[in-house]
Write a protein that holds these residues in place. Structure first.
Motif, PDB file in Angstrom:
ATOM      1  N   VAL A 190       1.145  -1.484  -0.214  1.00  0.00           N
ATOM      2  CA  VAL A 190       0.011   0.242  -0.026  1.00  0.00           C
ATOM      3  C   VAL A 190       0.665   1.215  -0.195  1.00  0.00           C
ATOM      4  CG1 VAL A 190      -1.650  -0.990   1.384  1.00  0.00           C
ATOM      5  CG2 VAL A 190      -0.157  -0.205   2.115  1.00  0.00           C
ATOM      6  N   ARG A 191       0.187   2.515  -0.771  1.00  0.00           N
ATOM      7  CA  ARG A 191       1.123   3.917  -0.489  1.00  0.00           C
ATOM      8  C   ARG A 191       0.130   4.273   0.430  1.00  0.00           C
ATOM      9  NH1 ARG A 191       1.375   3.365  -6.934  1.00  0.00           N
ATOM     10  NH2 ARG A 191      -0.916   4.506  -6.081  1.00  0.00           N
ATOM     11  N   ASP A 192       0.981   5.722   0.452  1.00  0.00           N
ATOM     12  CA  ASP A 192      -0.064   6.718   1.404  1.00  0.00           C
ATOM     13  C   ASP A 192      -0.851   7.607   0.614  1.00  0.00           C
ATOM     14  OD1 ASP A 192       0.403   8.691   3.770  1.00  0.00           O
ATOM     15  OD2 ASP A 192       0.482   9.850   1.987  1.00  0.00           O
ATOM     16  N   GLY A 193      -2.097   7.209   0.936  1.00  0.00           N
ATOM     17  CA  GLY A 193      -3.589   7.711   0.625  1.00  0.00           C
ATOM     18  C   GLY A 193      -4.089   6.802   0.493  1.00  0.00           C
ATOM     19  N   ASP A 194      -4.032   5.827   0.431  1.00  0.00           N
ATOM     20  CA  ASP A 194      -4.414   4.500  -0.101  1.00  0.00           C
ATOM     21  C   ASP A 194      -6.192   4.205   0.767  1.00  0.00           C
ATOM     22  OD1 ASP A 194      -2.919   4.001  -2.814  1.00  0.00           O
ATOM     23  OD2 ASP A 194      -1.785   2.429  -2.012  1.00  0.00           O
ATOM     24  N   ILE A 195      -6.790   3.939   0.008  1.00  0.00           N
ATOM     25  CA  ILE A 195      -7.963   3.773   1.144  1.00  0.00           C
ATOM     26  C   ILE A 195      -8.521   1.986   0.894  1.00  0.00           C
ATOM     27  CG2 ILE A 195     -10.411   3.780   1.038  1.00  0.00           C
ATOM     28  CD1 ILE A 195     -10.311   7.137  -0.053  1.00  0.00           C
TER      29      ILE A 195
ATOM     30  N   PRO B  93     -17.096  -4.510  -5.997  1.00  0.00           N
ATOM     31  CA  PRO B  93     -16.389  -3.753  -5.351  1.00  0.00           C
ATOM     32  C   PRO B  93     -16.110  -2.809  -6.902  1.00  0.00           C
ATOM     33  CG  PRO B  93     -15.666  -6.091  -5.135  1.00  0.00           C
ATOM     34  CD  PRO B  93     -16.899  -6.334  -5.514  1.00  0.00           C
ATOM     35  N   HIS B  94     -16.293  -3.602  -8.357  1.00  0.00           N
ATOM     36  CA  HIS B  94     -16.096  -2.384  -8.931  1.00  0.00           C
ATOM     37  C   HIS B  94     -17.528  -1.432  -8.736  1.00  0.00           C
ATOM     38  CE1 HIS B  94     -18.782  -4.837 -11.396  1.00  0.00           C
ATOM     39  NE2 HIS B  94     -19.303  -3.686 -11.890  1.00  0.00           N
ATOM     40  N   GLU B  95     -17.864  -1.585  -8.085  1.00  0.00           N
ATOM     41  CA  GLU B  95     -19.015  -0.275  -7.732  1.00  0.00           C
ATOM     42  C   GLU B  95     -18.585   0.648  -6.780  1.00  0.00           C
ATOM     43  OE1 GLU B  95     -23.613  -0.357  -6.901  1.00  0.00           O
ATOM     44  OE2 GLU B  95     -22.719  -2.268  -6.781  1.00  0.00           O
ATOM     45  N   ILE B  96     -18.207   0.113  -6.232  1.00  0.00           N
ATOM     46  CA  ILE B  96     -17.644   0.975  -5.233  1.00  0.00           C
ATOM     47  C   ILE B  96     -16.370   2.556  -5.515  1.00  0.00           C
ATOM     48  CG2 ILE B  96     -16.139   1.300  -3.253  1.00  0.00           C
ATOM     49  CD1 ILE B  96     -17.927  -0.861  -1.256  1.00  0.00           C
ATOM     50  N   GLU B  97     -15.177   1.085  -6.386  1.00  0.00           N
ATOM     51  CA  GLU B  97     -13.957   2.081  -6.947  1.00  0.00           C
ATOM     52  C   GLU B  97     -14.863   2.755  -8.024  1.00  0.00           C
ATOM     53  OE1 GLU B  97     -10.456   1.103  -9.995  1.00  0.00           O
ATOM     54  OE2 GLU B  97     -11.965  -0.561  -8.786  1.00  0.00           O
ATOM     55  N   SER B  98     -16.466   2.966  -8.712  1.00  0.00           N
ATOM     56  CA  SER B  98     -16.491   3.668  -9.641  1.00  0.00           C
ATOM     57  C   SER B  98     -17.166   5.169  -8.530  1.00  0.00           C
ATOM     58  CB  SER B  98     -17.753   3.177 -10.570  1.00  0.00           C
ATOM     59  OG  SER B  98     -18.763   2.935 -10.059  1.00  0.00           O
ATOM     60  N   TRP B  99     -17.419   4.918  -7.618  1.00  0.00           N
ATOM     61  CA  TRP B  99     -18.194   6.039  -6.889  1.00  0.00           C
ATOM     62  C   TRP B  99     -16.801   6.600  -6.356  1.00  0.00           C
ATOM     63  CZ3 TRP B  99     -20.869   2.319  -2.653  1.00  0.00           C
ATOM     64  CH2 TRP B  99     -22.164   1.931  -3.444  1.00  0.00           C
ATOM     65  N   PHE B 100     -15.317   6.703  -6.638  1.00  0.00           N
ATOM     66  CA  PHE B 100     -14.836   7.647  -6.065  1.00  0.00           C
ATOM     67  C   PHE B 100     -13.896   7.323  -7.625  1.00  0.00           C
ATOM     68  CE2 PHE B 100     -15.065   4.288  -2.194  1.00  0.00           C
ATOM     69  CZ  PHE B 100     -14.073   5.581  -1.575  1.00  0.00           C
ATOM     70  N   ASN B 101     -14.255   7.410  -8.596  1.00  0.00           N
ATOM     71  CA  ASN B 101     -13.739   7.314  -9.875  1.00  0.00           C
ATOM     72  C   ASN B 101     -14.279   8.315 -10.648  1.00  0.00           C
ATOM     73  OD1 ASN B 101     -11.168   6.089  -9.334  1.00  0.00           O
ATOM     74  ND2 ASN B 101     -11.935   4.461 -10.552  1.00  0.00           N
TER      75      ASN B 101
ATOM     76  N   ARG C  51      -7.847   4.710   6.374  1.00  0.00           N
ATOM     77  CA  ARG C  51      -6.607   5.563   4.699  1.00  0.00           C
ATOM     78  C   ARG C  51      -5.287   5.349   5.791  1.00  0.00           C
ATOM     79  NH1 ARG C  51      -9.664   9.574   4.488  1.00  0.00           N
ATOM     80  NH2 ARG C  51      -9.959   9.886   2.292  1.00  0.00           N
ATOM     81  N   VAL C  52      -4.368   5.146   4.206  1.00  0.00           N
ATOM     82  CA  VAL C  52      -3.126   4.407   4.731  1.00  0.00           C
ATOM     83  C   VAL C  52      -3.053   5.782   4.616  1.00  0.00           C
ATOM     84  CG1 VAL C  52      -0.501   3.232   3.599  1.00  0.00           C
ATOM     85  CG2 VAL C  52      -3.761   2.291   3.626  1.00  0.00           C
ATOM     86  N   ARG C  53      -1.491   6.180   5.940  1.00  0.00           N
ATOM     87  CA  ARG C  53      -0.683   7.182   6.079  1.00  0.00           C
ATOM     88  C   ARG C  53       0.636   7.190   6.692  1.00  0.00           C
ATOM     89  NH1 ARG C  53      -3.839  10.149   3.619  1.00  0.00           N
ATOM     90  NH2 ARG C  53      -5.052  11.369   4.399  1.00  0.00           N
ATOM     91  N   SER C  54       1.682   7.068   5.830  1.00  0.00           N
ATOM     92  CA  SER C  54       2.969   6.880   5.825  1.00  0.00           C
ATOM     93  C   SER C  54       3.288   6.719   7.811  1.00  0.00           C
ATOM     94  CB  SER C  54       3.790   7.909   4.621  1.00  0.00           C
ATOM     95  OG  SER C  54       4.194   9.095   5.144  1.00  0.00           O
ATOM     96  N   SER C  55       4.468   6.631   7.864  1.00  0.00           N
ATOM     97  CA  SER C  55       4.294   6.948   9.734  1.00  0.00           C
ATOM     98  C   SER C  55       5.986   7.864   9.841  1.00  0.00           C
ATOM     99  CB  SER C  55       4.964   5.020   9.624  1.00  0.00           C
ATOM    100  OG  SER C  55       6.453   5.165   9.325  1.00  0.00           O
TER     101      SER C  55
END
Length: 127
Positions: free
Chosen positions: A31-36, A50-58, A122-126
């Motif tokens: 994962v990277r910083d900012g990934d959900i 899952p693709h439906e949720i992804e489409s809400w974000f896109n 939400r992924v945040r870098s340390s």
């Protein structure tokens, strides 16, 4: 799956199916910083692809969605899943449960009413 059994339930005379934590599905990924990360109960995944949720974000109109708080995102996803779960007229191809039921010879139409829990992180870098 967790449940509360009736007080008069005779555990010795019944067959209760339960899974041990060791039987849970696990996976790992980079994962990277900012990934959900979105996790949900079967009630979510029975009603929303899952693709439906992804489409809400896109979706351009809701691009700002990815910048909202995780509690907002959880509620946003959960409310849409609840709406679909209780809609007897939603198109069958929009409900994952319907396809699975038909695969086993069971006719089902509309959403699948179930408990729905959504966890968003939400992924945040340390550093």
């Amino acid at each position: 799956m967790l449940s509360v059994l009736p007080r008069d339930w005779n555990v010795e005379k019944s067959t209760i199916i339960c899974d041990e934590p060791s039987s849970a599905e696990t996976l790992s990924m980079t994962v990277r910083d900012g990934d959900i990360i979105i996790a949900g109960t079967d009630g979510l995944w029975a009603n929303v692809y899952p693709h439906e949720i992804e489409s809400w974000f896109n979706n351009e109109e809701e691009y700002a969605l990815s910048r909202k708080s995780v509690s907002y995102l959880s509620r946003f996803i959960c409310e849409r899943a609840i709406r679909k779960s209780s809609d007897p007229f939603v198109d069958d191809d929009q409900i994952p449960f319907v396809g699975e039921a038909q695969r086993f010879g069971v006719y089902w139409s509309g959403g699948q009413v179930d408990d729905i829990t959504v966890l968003v992180s939400r992924v945040r870098s340390s550093s």
